[in-house]
Each structure stands twice: as structure tokens, then as C-alpha cells.
Design a protein around this motif. Structure first.
Motif, PDB file in Angstrom:
ATOM      1  N   VAL A  97       0.830  -1.202   0.000  1.00 57.54           N
ATOM      2  CA  VAL A  97       0.000   0.000   0.000  1.00 57.54           C
ATOM      3  C   VAL A  97       0.863   1.250   0.000  1.00 57.54           C
ATOM      4  N   GLU A  98       1.951   1.251   0.784  1.00 56.42           N
ATOM      5  CA  GLU A  98       2.853   2.401   0.799  1.00 56.42           C
ATOM      6  C   GLU A  98       3.476   2.618  -0.578  1.00 56.42           C
ATOM      7  N   LYS A  99       3.823   1.534  -1.258  1.00 52.71           N
ATOM      8  CA  LYS A  99       4.366   1.654  -2.612  1.00 52.71           C
ATOM      9  C   LYS A  99       3.303   2.188  -3.571  1.00 52.71           C
ATOM     10  N   MET A 100       2.054   1.803  -3.333  1.00 53.76           N
ATOM     11  CA  MET A 100       0.961   2.321  -4.148  1.00 53.76           C
ATOM     12  C   MET A 100       0.813   3.835  -3.940  1.00 53.76           C
ATOM     13  N   LEU A 101       0.934   4.288  -2.686  1.00 52.45           N
ATOM     14  CA  LEU A 101       0.872   5.720  -2.416  1.00 52.45           C
ATOM     15  C   LEU A 101       2.020   6.450  -3.098  1.00 52.45           C
ATOM     16  N   ASP A 102       3.225   5.864  -3.033  1.00 53.56           N
ATOM     17  CA  ASP A 102       4.382   6.456  -3.724  1.00 53.56           C
ATOM     18  C   ASP A 102       4.085   6.639  -5.209  1.00 53.56           C
ATOM     19  N   TYR A 103       3.502   5.620  -5.784  1.00 52.46           N
ATOM     20  CA  TYR A 103       3.177   5.620  -7.211  1.00 52.46           C
ATOM     21  C   TYR A 103       2.174   6.724  -7.542  1.00 52.46           C
ATOM     22  N   MET A 104       1.125   6.836  -6.753  1.00 50.06           N
ATOM     23  CA  MET A 104       0.095   7.844  -6.998  1.00 50.06           C
ATOM     24  C   MET A 104       0.659   9.251  -6.850  1.00 50.06           C
ATOM     25  N   ILE A 105       1.476   9.443  -5.816  1.00 53.90           N
ATOM     26  CA  ILE A 105       2.047  10.763  -5.557  1.00 53.90           C
ATOM     27  C   ILE A 105       3.024  11.160  -6.644  1.00 53.90           C
ATOM     28  N   GLU A 106       3.841  10.220  -7.098  1.00 57.42           N
ATOM     29  CA  GLU A 106       4.820  10.527  -8.136  1.00 57.42           C
ATOM     30  C   GLU A 106       4.128  11.012  -9.412  1.00 57.42           C
ATOM     31  N   GLY A 107       3.032  10.390  -9.759  1.00 54.72           N
ATOM     32  CA  GLY A 107       2.284  10.827 -10.936  1.00 54.72           C
ATOM     33  C   GLY A 107       1.721  12.237 -10.761  1.00 54.72           C
ATOM     34  N   MET A 108       1.274  12.560  -9.552  1.00 52.22           N
ATOM     35  CA  MET A 108       0.755  13.895  -9.296  1.00 52.22           C
ATOM     36  C   MET A 108       1.863  14.942  -9.359  1.00 52.22           C
ATOM     37  N   TYR A 109       3.053  14.553  -8.904  1.00 45.11           N
ATOM     38  CA  TYR A 109       4.189  15.457  -9.021  1.00 45.11           C
ATOM     39  C   TYR A 109       4.515  15.738 -10.492  1.00 45.11           C
ATOM     40  N   LYS A 110       4.469  14.702 -11.315  1.00 42.63           N
ATOM     41  CA  LYS A 110       4.746  14.883 -12.739  1.00 42.63           C
ATOM     42  C   LYS A 110       3.720  15.819 -13.375  1.00 42.63           C
ATOM     43  N   TYR A 111       2.479  15.659 -12.948  1.00 42.48           N
ATOM     44  CA  TYR A 111       1.432  16.543 -13.448  1.00 42.48           C
ATOM     45  C   TYR A 111       1.711  17.986 -13.025  1.00 42.48           C
ATOM     46  N   ALA A 112       2.078  18.167 -11.757  1.00 40.44           N
ATOM     47  CA  ALA A 112       2.359  19.507 -11.250  1.00 40.44           C
ATOM     48  C   ALA A 112       3.527  20.144 -11.998  1.00 40.44           C
ATOM     49  N   ALA A 114       4.462  19.523 -14.985  1.00 43.25           N
ATOM     50  CA  ALA A 114       4.002  19.881 -16.334  1.00 43.25           C
ATOM     51  C   ALA A 114       3.238  21.195 -16.323  1.00 43.25           C
ATOM     52  N   GLU A 115       2.673  21.531 -15.150  1.00 45.35           N
ATOM     53  CA  GLU A 115       1.945  22.781 -14.995  1.00 45.35           C
ATOM     54  C   GLU A 115       2.839  23.914 -14.495  1.00 45.35           C
ATOM     55  N   GLY A 116       4.152  23.615 -14.367  1.00 42.56           N
ATOM     56  CA  GLY A 116       5.105  24.651 -13.986  1.00 42.56           C
ATOM     57  C   GLY A 116       5.371  24.776 -12.504  1.00 42.56           C
ATOM     58  N   MET A 117       5.030  23.751 -11.719  1.00 44.20           N
ATOM     59  CA  MET A 117       5.256  23.796 -10.283  1.00 44.20           C
ATOM     60  C   MET A 117       6.281  22.752  -9.880  1.00 44.20           C
ATOM     61  N   SER A 118       7.181  23.119  -8.971  1.00 40.21           N
ATOM     62  CA  SER A 118       8.124  22.157  -8.423  1.00 40.21           C
ATOM     63  C   SER A 118       7.408  21.280  -7.395  1.00 40.21           C
ATOM     64  N   LYS A 119       8.071  20.204  -6.966  1.00 38.94           N
ATOM     65  CA  LYS A 119       7.482  19.347  -5.945  1.00 38.94           C
ATOM     66  C   LYS A 119       7.210  20.115  -4.660  1.00 38.94           C
ATOM     67  N   ASP A 120       8.193  20.927  -4.251  1.00 43.43           N
ATOM     68  CA  ASP A 120       8.026  21.687  -3.018  1.00 43.43           C
ATOM     69  C   ASP A 120       6.880  22.680  -3.130  1.00 43.43           C
ATOM     70  N   GLU A 121       6.781  23.329  -4.283  1.00 49.01           N
ATOM     71  CA  GLU A 121       5.695  24.280  -4.486  1.00 49.01           C
ATOM     72  C   GLU A 121       4.340  23.568  -4.475  1.00 49.01           C
ATOM     73  N   PHE A 122       4.299  22.414  -5.111  1.00 44.58           N
ATOM     74  CA  PHE A 122       3.041  21.659  -5.143  1.00 44.58           C
ATOM     75  C   PHE A 122       2.660  21.187  -3.752  1.00 44.58           C
ATOM     76  N   ASP A 123       3.661  20.691  -2.982  1.00 47.03           N
ATOM     77  CA  ASP A 123       3.388  20.246  -1.613  1.00 47.03           C
ATOM     78  C   ASP A 123       2.808  21.383  -0.772  1.00 47.03           C
ATOM     79  N   ALA A 124       3.425  22.545  -0.890  1.00 45.07           N
ATOM     80  CA  ALA A 124       2.966  23.694  -0.109  1.00 45.07           C
ATOM     81  C   ALA A 124       1.563  24.117  -0.548  1.00 45.07           C
ATOM     82  N   PHE A 125       1.332  24.159  -1.851  1.00 40.42           N
ATOM     83  CA  PHE A 125       0.026  24.531  -2.383  1.00 40.42           C
ATOM     84  C   PHE A 125      -1.043  23.533  -1.934  1.00 40.42           C
TER      85      PHE A 125
END
Length: 221
Positions: A97-112, A114-125
Motif C-alpha cells: 500500500v505504501e508503494k501504491m501511495l508512492d506511485y500515486m504521488i509521483e504521478g501527481m508530481y509529474k502533473y504539477a 508539467a503545470e510549472g510547479m516544483s514538488k516543493d511548491e506543489f506540496d505547499a500549495f
């Protein structure tokens, strides 16, 4: 995550010795046996996002290893019960399950990104918008489904009431409530290894072919 419920279907094969059989035999399986069932494909398929119409471009094909050990206890009359090695499976399931969460989060980071946000910026937002970290929020949102899936798996695997096992030659026969034969499973017994080799209807047509062979190994006393 709702697709994760698909993994419960594979556990049906754990009921490889049906609750009612016809026939008899002098073969004895008395003792404890273990079978390891691979749930990798079903678990991964259930959570795979690579084919999603909107977000699939941000995800690779998912492959998370997961298996469950099932312990069968046979009495001298070949009646049996079966339970999962729950301590081991719970640890393995939680890790998956933890690996599944890693997988889901990594995809969201890639999306962010692509929208011009860094991981840190996306986390804060995300935390500012939702009042929780991305990981904590996803875990909270999926907890009920995950707990339900885990319980369903355990219930599917467990057979706490002794079930009578009858044997005819090298086959286990399934019957209905009236004793009519509906189908059978073939097996081989070689020393401490019991192999369920296939399942067939009464016209000898193979069914559920992808589930076999299933191997049980006698455990040391």
C-alpha cells in the motif's frame, strides 16, 4: 483505489478444495501444508493509472509484488481448515500500500511539474488548499477502502469450520447440495508436495486455467 477490489477475486482459487466432495481414498494429508498465492498482477492491475484517460501520461505501468501464504491444517480424516499467515501478510500488504501511495504521488508530481510547479511548491500549495500533506490526505481518503479490501481478502482465505475432503483416484470432485458432481480438480502427491494441476467441468473441459498449478508444501512439525 476502488479497482483494488479486483484482487479479492483471485483468492477464490484458494478454495481449491471445495467444501463438499464425492468419493473416498486412503490417501492422507494429515498435518500442516502451506501454499503461496501470488497477488502481484491483480494488486498492480487494480491500482494501475497508466491507462487513465486524463492522468495516464504521468504514470508508468504499475508492478508491485504481493503474495499471501495460506496454511492448511488437515486432520486424520482429511477434514481441513485454512488460514492466512496474517502477521506476514499484513506487513506485506501494508508495504504494498505504501508503494501504491508512492506511485500515486509521483504521478501527481509529474502533473504539477508539467503545470510549472516544483514538488516543493506543489506540496505547499496542496497543504494550504487541503489542510493536510498530499500523502496524509491520500492515505486518509483511501483508508476505508484499503481496510475493507484487506478484511475481504482475509475472509476469503479463511475457512475456520472443518471441511471434509474426499478423494477419488487423482481427483477432487465438486458436488452440489444433492451430491451431483459438477466438476473436478486433478492433483498429484509427491512426497511433501501436493500440486493441484487443473480444474475441469464434467465434460473434461479445462476452466480457470490461469489459476493452476497451485502447489502446497507440507510443513515441518
Amino acid at each position: 483505489m476502488k479497482k483494488l477490489k479486483a484482487i479479492s477475486a483471485v483468492v477464490i482459487c484458494l478454495c481449491l478444495i471445495a467444501s463438499i466432495f464425492a468419493g473416498c481414498s486412503k490417501v492422507s494429508f494429515e498435518g500442516k501444508w502451506k501454499s503461496t498465492i501470488d497477488l502481484t498482477e491483480e494488486f498492480s492491475e487494480g491500482g494501475d493509472m497508466s491507462g487513465d484517460a486524463e492522468m495516464g501520461q504521468y504514470y508508468d505501468k504499475l508492478n508491485i509484488p504481493l503474495s499471501v501464504d495460506v496454511i492448511y491444517t488437515f486432520d486424520s480424516d482429511n477434514s481441513y481448515t485454512c488460514v492466512p499467515d496474517e502477521e506476514k501478510f499484513k506487513a506485506d500488504f501494508d508495504e504494498a500500500v505504501e508503494k501504491m501511495l508512492d506511485y500515486m504521488i509521483e504521478g501527481m508530481y509529474k502533473y504539477a511539474e508539467a503545470e510549472g510547479m516544483s514538488k516543493d511548491e506543489f506540496d505547499a500549495f496542496y497543504k494550504e488548499t487541503n489542510g493536510a500533506s498530499l500523502r496524509d490526505d491520500i492515505r486518509s481518503e483511501t483508508k476505508a477502502d484499503i481496510d475493507s479490501i484487506y478484511k475481504e481478502l482475509i475472509d476469503e482465505i479463511t475457512e475456520s469450520e472443518p471441511q471434509k475432503l474426499g478423494i477419488k483416484d487423482d481427483r477432487f470432485y465438486h458436488t452440489d447440495d444433492n451430491g451431483n458432481e459438477l466438476g473436478y480438480q486433478t492433483f498429484t502427491l509427491e512426497g511433501d508436495t501436493l500440486t493441484i494441476t487443473g480444474e475441469y467441468d464434467m465434460q473434461d473441459k479445462a476452466i480457470n486455467e490461469d489459476e493452476y498449478p497451485i502447489v502446497l508444501t507440507r510443513m515441518a512439525e
